[in-house]
Design an enzyme around this catalytic site. Structure first.
Site, PDB file in Angstrom:
ATOM      1  N   GLU A   8       0.820  -1.218   0.000  1.00 23.50           N
ATOM      2  CA  GLU A   8       0.000   0.000   0.000  1.00 23.50           C
ATOM      3  C   GLU A   8       0.854   1.267   0.000  1.00 23.50           C
ATOM      4  OE1 GLU A   8      -3.197  -0.379   2.846  1.00 23.50           O
ATOM      5  OE2 GLU A   8      -3.990  -2.107   1.771  1.00 23.50           O
TER       6      GLU A   8
ATOM      7  N   HIS B 171     -18.967  -8.414   4.674  1.00 25.40           N
ATOM      8  CA  HIS B 171     -17.601  -7.979   4.972  1.00 25.40           C
ATOM      9  C   HIS B 171     -16.997  -8.902   6.014  1.00 25.40           C
ATOM     10  CE1 HIS B 171     -14.593  -4.901   6.712  1.00 25.40           C
ATOM     11  NE2 HIS B 171     -14.129  -5.363   5.576  1.00 25.40           N
ATOM     12  N   HIS B 172     -15.861  -9.506   5.690  1.00 27.06           N
ATOM     13  CA  HIS B 172     -15.106 -10.334   6.632  1.00 27.06           C
ATOM     14  C   HIS B 172     -13.733  -9.718   6.843  1.00 27.06           C
ATOM     15  CE1 HIS B 172     -17.426 -14.308   5.566  1.00 27.06           C
ATOM     16  NE2 HIS B 172     -18.123 -13.510   6.334  1.00 27.06           N
TER      17      HIS B 172
ATOM     18  N   HIS C 203      -9.067  -7.646   0.339  1.00 22.21           N
ATOM     19  CA  HIS C 203      -8.217  -6.497   0.675  1.00 22.21           C
ATOM     20  C   HIS C 203      -7.014  -6.971   1.481  1.00 22.21           C
ATOM     21  CE1 HIS C 203     -10.511  -2.676  -0.354  1.00 22.21           C
ATOM     22  NE2 HIS C 203     -11.067  -3.665  -1.019  1.00 22.21           N
ATOM     23  N   GLU C 204      -5.901  -6.284   1.264  1.00 15.59           N
ATOM     24  CA  GLU C 204      -4.619  -6.633   1.895  1.00 15.59           C
ATOM     25  C   GLU C 204      -4.159  -8.065   1.637  1.00 15.59           C
ATOM     26  OE1 GLU C 204      -7.140  -5.505   4.280  1.00 15.59           O
ATOM     27  OE2 GLU C 204      -6.695  -3.457   3.710  1.00 15.59           O
TER      28      GLU C 204
ATOM     29  N   GLU D 250      -7.622  -5.700  -3.510  1.00 17.05           N
ATOM     30  CA  GLU D 250      -7.046  -4.372  -3.289  1.00 17.05           C
ATOM     31  C   GLU D 250      -5.550  -4.518  -3.574  1.00 17.05           C
ATOM     32  OE1 GLU D 250      -7.250  -0.990   0.146  1.00 17.05           O
ATOM     33  OE2 GLU D 250      -6.528  -2.969   0.719  1.00 17.05           O
TER      34      GLU D 250
ATOM     35  N   GLU E 254      -8.775   5.043  -0.568  1.00 15.10           N
ATOM     36  CA  GLU E 254      -8.975   5.324   0.862  1.00 15.10           C
ATOM     37  C   GLU E 254      -7.822   6.122   1.466  1.00 15.10           C
ATOM     38  OE1 GLU E 254      -9.301   1.219   2.037  1.00 15.10           O
ATOM     39  OE2 GLU E 254      -7.235   1.139   2.743  1.00 15.10           O
TER      40      GLU E 254
HETATM   41  C1  NOJ Z   1      -8.750  -1.793   5.000  1.00 18.00           C
HETATM   42  C2  NOJ Z   1      -9.548  -1.879   3.752  1.00 18.00           C
HETATM   43  O1  NOJ Z   1      -8.769  -1.565   2.628  1.00 18.00           O
HETATM   44  C3  NOJ Z   1     -10.712  -0.951   3.859  1.00 18.00           C
HETATM   45  O2  NOJ Z   1     -11.440  -0.924   2.660  1.00 18.00           O
HETATM   46  C4  NOJ Z   1     -11.574  -1.367   5.017  1.00 18.00           C
HETATM   47  O3  NOJ Z   1     -12.585  -0.414   5.188  1.00 18.00           O
HETATM   48  C5  NOJ Z   1     -10.769  -1.449   6.306  1.00 18.00           C
HETATM   49  N1  NOJ Z   1      -9.583  -2.205   6.104  1.00 18.00           N
HETATM   50  C6  NOJ Z   1     -11.561  -2.110   7.419  1.00 18.00           C
HETATM   51  O4  NOJ Z   1     -11.749  -3.463   7.136  1.00 18.00           O
HETATM   52 CA    CA Z   2      -6.292  -1.483   2.527  1.00 18.16          CA
END
Ligand code: NOJ
Ligand code: CA
Length: 716
Positions: free
Chosen positions: A172, A413-414, A483-484, A502, A508
Site C-alpha cells: 500500500e 464484509h469479513h 483487501h490486503e 485491493e 482510501e
Molecule cells: C482496509 C480496507 O482496505 C478498507 O477498505 C476497510 O474499510 C478497512 N480495512 C476495514 O476493514
Molecule cells: Ca487497505
C-alpha cells in the site's frame, strides 16, 4: 562454432557457453536464448528485435540440507511446441483471448548427483516471456525445502523504474519513479505512513515492476499463477543493473515447503516498444490454468455502494460502543450502551438499499455490521471476530427481506484483522450464515500482522490461504474481493469468482494520509493491475474533506474520479462516496450508473506510465462505448479518433469533463457535461486539468437525438 536448425529452433555452442538454444515468438519479434555456461549454470537471454531486454541471466534454486539446483547441469533433453488457441473469459476486458506462444522445455540433469533432474519451461509470446521451474518426481527426491530462488533478470542499463519498496507484508505504498541506481526503498514515498510493514531493505522492490529504457522500451517483471509458493520480490544490484528474486520467508526463515512433482509460479517479463502493449498483454492470464468452476452462471460483474467511506472520513464508526476491551462471546451486546456513531445500522443500510435500487446499483457493502470492532486492530489478537454475530442495531433478517424486495444484494464484509487461524476455523460457519441470509459476495480484509504469528502476508502459508478461500467460496457460489492480500498473479482466470483484490494503495489513502499523488492512477495500470483487477474504490465526489472537519483531500478532479471507472479495470466497481453526495450531483452520477463493468473490447488510445492514460472500452454485448482519460499533475490536451465505432452509425457522446477552472487542488469539484452527435470519423479533443480527466459514454443516437443534438466540433 556449431550452428544447426532444428524445428525452427537454433542450437549452438560458444566458447564459454557449452550449449545454447534459441526460439522466436510467433511474430518473431521476441527471441529467447537458453544457454549453459562452463559451470553448467542454466542461463537465458531475451531480445526484442535487435534490442536486448534481459542480458544473460542465471536460473537456479537453492535447497535446504540438499545440494542446490544451480550448477553442474548438462542437458538431458529439450522439447519445443507451438500453441495457438483462443479462449473466452467469463468476464474481462475483451471477449476473446488469443493464447499463442512458442514453448521450450529444457530438462537438465546434474551428473554428479545421480542425474538429478530439473525442468525449466519457457513460453515465449509476442509481447512477453514466462518461465518456471518444474520439480520432477524422481528417486531420492520427494520432500524438499526451498531456501532461496536464484532467478536473475539482468537489465542493460540504468532504466527509469516505477517502484514501491519490497515488503513482505504490504503493497500500500505510493510509487517512486527513479533510475534503478537511485532506488532507496527505506526512503520510498509514504514508507512512514504504513502501519503493518516489513520492508526488506534499501535495495528491494516489488513486482509488478515497470521499467522504461532510454531507447523507449517498456519492460514489466512479475509472476503468474502464484500457488503454493511465496511471492517474489526483487533485489536490485545498483552497480550492474541486475535484479534477482527474493522470496518471502515463512515464520522460521524458510521459503517454501514442497513435494515433487510440483512447479514454481511463472516468472514473467513483458516487453514492447509501445506502452499500450503492457496494458493489453494477456501473457499472465494465459499462463494461468483455465477456470476450475463448472457452472459459472452465478458469477456477476457488478457495482456496489456502501457503508464504507463514512468510516474513512470519520462521519461514522465501525464499532458500536466506546469500549476498548472486548472478549469474543463474553459480552451481552444488548446491554452495552451504543456510542451513537455506529455506521452499519439497519436504517442507514436501508437508505443505501433504496439508493442502489433506484439507480440500478447491484450491491450494498456494509462494514462494521458484526461484533468485535471495539479493539480490532493493532493487538495481534487471535479471537477478534466471529463473522456471524451482528451488532444489536443491525437486523440481518429484516435487511435480507428488504434488500430482496428491492432487488439489491448486500455485500458481506469479513475483516480478519490478520487473524487467519481464526478465520479458517470459522469460515464454514461464516459461509453458511451468508447463504442463509442471501449474501453471495464478500469483501475480505487482512489488516495487521498475520496469525499464525511470524507469517507474512506474502509467504507460502498465506498464499495458500488466499487460494483456499477463493476455492472454498467457489464451492459455495460466493464471489470474492480481497483487501490486503498478496498482489494478484492472474488467478482470477482459474477462480473467476475472485472478482477483485485491493493489494495496492487504494483511494482510501486520500482520506487519512498524505494521499495518492496525482500520478498514482497513471502508474497502477502498469504495475499492480498487470496481475489482475483492483478494487480501487473510485467515485469520490466530495473531494475536499473539510466538510467532515478533515484537512485531507482526494488528489484528483471530480471528472478524473469518473474516468477511473474505465482506466482502472475491475469487474467489481464501488461507487465509494456517501450516497448523499451523489444525490447532490445526479447529473455526474449518471456516468457511474451507465458505465459497464464487463467488456467485449478494449482500446488503449494513449498511455505513458506516470503521465497519462486514455482507454476506450466496448460494453459487453452492446454497441456502447465508454472512454476514460486521465492525467497526472500536468494539465494536457487529449486528442483521439473514434474510428473504432461502427461505420455509418450515429452515436451520442456524453462528455463529463473538467471545467475550464478545474484543478485538483485549487478547484477539484467543478465539471461540465455536454452531449454531441459523433460517428467513426469524429476526432475528440479534450482539455484535462491538472490531475484531471474526462469520462465519455457513447450510445447509439435515437431518432429524437438526431434531430435535437449538434454534431461534435473540436473546440480550442
Ligand atoms: C482496509 C480496507 O482496505 C478498507 O477498505 C476497510 O474499510 C478497512 N480495512 C476495514 O476493514
Ligand atoms: Ca487497505
Amino acid at each position: 562454432m556449431l550452428n544447426l536448425h532444428l524445428n525452427q529452433t537454433l542450437l549452438f555452442c560458444f566458447q564459454n557457453l557449452v550449449f545454447g538454444q534459441k526460439i522466436e515468438s510467433p511474430n518473431k519479434k521476441l527471441s529467447l536464448t537458453f544457454a549453459m555456461n562452463a559451470d553448467g549454470e542454466p542461463t537465458y537471454r531475451l531480445n526484442l528485435g535487435e534490442k536486448t531486454v534481459i542480458r544473460e541471466s542465471r536460473l537456479g534454486i537453492e535447497l535446504k540440507d540438499k545440494p542446490a539446483f544451480t550448477k553442474g547441469f548438462s542437458i538431458f533433453k529439450t522439447d519445443t511446441i507451438t500453441v495457438n488457441q483462443t479462449w473466452k473469459p467469463i468476464w474481462g476486458e475483451v471477449k476473446e483471448i488469443r493464447n499463442n506462444y512458442k514453448e521450450l522445455a529444457v530438462t537438465l540433469q546434474q551428473n554428479s548427483l545421480s542425474d538429478r533432474k530439473l525442468l525449466i519451461r519457457f513460453r515465449l509470446f509476442d509481447d512477453g516471456l514466462g518461465f518456471r521451474y518444474e520439480f520432477l518426481e524422481q528417486k531420492d527426491f520427494q520432500y524438499f525445502i526451498i531456501s532461496d530462488e536464484k532467478t536473475e533478470f539482468n537489465l542493460t542499463a540504468d532504466h527509469k523504474t516505477f517502484w514501491i519498496p519490497g515488503d513482505y507484508d504490504t503493497n500500500e505504498y505510493a510509487y517512486s519513479t527513479s533510475k534503478l541506481s537511485e532506488i532507496d526503498a527505506l526512503k520510498g514515498k509514504s514508507v512512514q505512513e504504513i502501519g503493518t510493514k516489513s520492508v526488506i531493505g534499501a535495495n528491494f522492490v516489488q513486482t509488478p515492476l515497470m521499467l522504461k529504457t532510454d531507447e523507449n522500451l517498456y519492460i514489466n517483471i512479475h509472476e503468474a499463477a502464484l500457488v503454493n509458493y511465496p511471492a517474489m520480490h526483487l533485489k536490485v544490484n545498483q552497480q550492474n543493473f541486475s535484479l534477482s528474486s527474493q522470496l518471502t520467508p515463512d515464520a522460521v526463515g524458510n521459503k517454501a515447503f514442497l513435494q515433487a512433482p510440483c512447479k514454481s509460479p511463472w516468472r514473467t517479463i513483458l516487453a514492447s516498444n509501445k506502452a499500450a502493449d503492457i496494458l493489453t498483454s494477456k501473457v499472465i492470464l494465459n499462463l494461468n490454468e483455465p477456470s476450475k468452476i463448472k457452472d459459472e452462471s452465478w458469477i456477476k460483474p457488478q457495482k456496489m455502494v456502501g457503508i464504507w467511506w463514512d468510516m474513512h472520513v470519520n462521519t461514522a464508526t465501525w464499532n458500536y460502543a466506546d469500549i476498548n476491551n472486548v472478549q469474543l462471546g463474553s459480552i451481552d451486546w444488548k446491554a452495552v450502551k451504543p456510542s451513537g456513531k455506529h455506521g452499519a445500522t439497519t436504517e442507514r443500510t436501508m437508505k443505501y438499499i433504496d439508493f442502489a435500487s433506484k439507480h440500478g446499483i447491484d450491491g450494498v457493502l456494509v462494514e462494521g455490521w458484526n461484533v468485535g470492532w471495539e479493539d480490532w486492530a493493532g493487538n495481534w489478537k487471535e479471537e477478534v471476530f466471529d463473522f456471524v454475530t451482528p451488532y444489536p442495531d443491525f437486523d440481518v433478517e429484516k435487511l435480507q427481506k428488504y434488500a430482496a424486495s428491492k432487488n439489491v444484494k448486500i455485500v458481506m464484509h469479513h475483516e480478519t484483522s490478520g487473524s487467519v487461524t481464526n478465520y479458517e476455523r470459522r469460515m464454514d460457519e461464516a459461509f453458511r450464515f451468508m447463504k442463509k441470509y442471501g449474501y453471495d459476495a464478500v469483501k475480505t480484509g487482512y489488516v495487521g500482522r498475520i496469525i499464525p504469528r511470524g507469517e507474512f502476508h506474502d509467504g507460502q502459508w498465506m498464499v495458500n490461504h488466499y487460494v483456499h478461500v477463493a476455492n472454498k467460496m467457489a464451492q459455495n457460489q460466493i464471489m470474492l474481493d480481497a483487501h490486503e492480500p498478496v498482489r494478484p498473479t492472474g488467478l482470477h482466470r482459474t477462480y473467476p469468482n475472485w472478482l477483485a483484490c485491493e493489494a495496492a494503495r487504494g483511494n482510501e489513502f486520500n482520506a487519512w494520509s498524505s494521499g495518492n499523488p496525482p500520478e498514482h492512477e497513471t502508474i497502477l495500470p502498469f504495475t499492480r493491475l498487470v496481475g489482475g483487477p483492483m478494487d480501487y474504490t473510485p467515485g469520490i465526489f466530495q473531494i475536499k474533506l473539510d466538510v467532515y472537519g478533515k484537512k485531507e483531500q482526494v488528489h484528483t478532479t471530480l471528472a478524473k474520479q469518473l474516468a477511473l471507472y474505465v482506466t482502472m479495470y475491475s469487474p467489481l466497481q464501488m461507487a465509494a462516496d456517501l450516497f448523499e453526495n451523489y444525490e447532490k450531483k445526479l447529473d455526474a452520477f449518471q456516468f457511474i450508473k451507465d458505465v459497464a463493468v464487463d467488456w467485449d473490447d478494449t482500446k488503449i488510445l494513449e498511455a505513458e506510465p506516470g503521465d497519462y492514460i486514455t482507454i476506450a472500452r466496448q460494453a459487453k454485448s452492446k454497441d456502447e462505448w465508454y472512454i476514460g482519460a486521465i492525467t497526472d499533475e500536468n494539465a494536457r490536451i487529449s486528442e483521439f479518433s473514434l474510428n473504432f465505432l461502427k461505420e455509418n452509425a450515429k452515436y451520442v457522446a456524453t462528455i463529463y469533463a473538467d471545467a475550464p477552472d478545474s484543478h485538483w487542488e485549487k478547484n477539484p469539484m467543478t465539471y461540465q457535461i455536454q452531449s454531441f452527435l459523433v460517428d467513426n470519423k469524429t476526432a475528440l479533443k479534450l482539455n484535462l486539468a491538472s490531475s484531471g480527466g474526462a469520462a465519455i459514454s457513447i450510445k447509439p443516437a435515437t431518432a429524437d437525438q438526431l434531430k435535437t443534438l449538434k454534431a461534435y466540433k473540436k473546440g480550442k
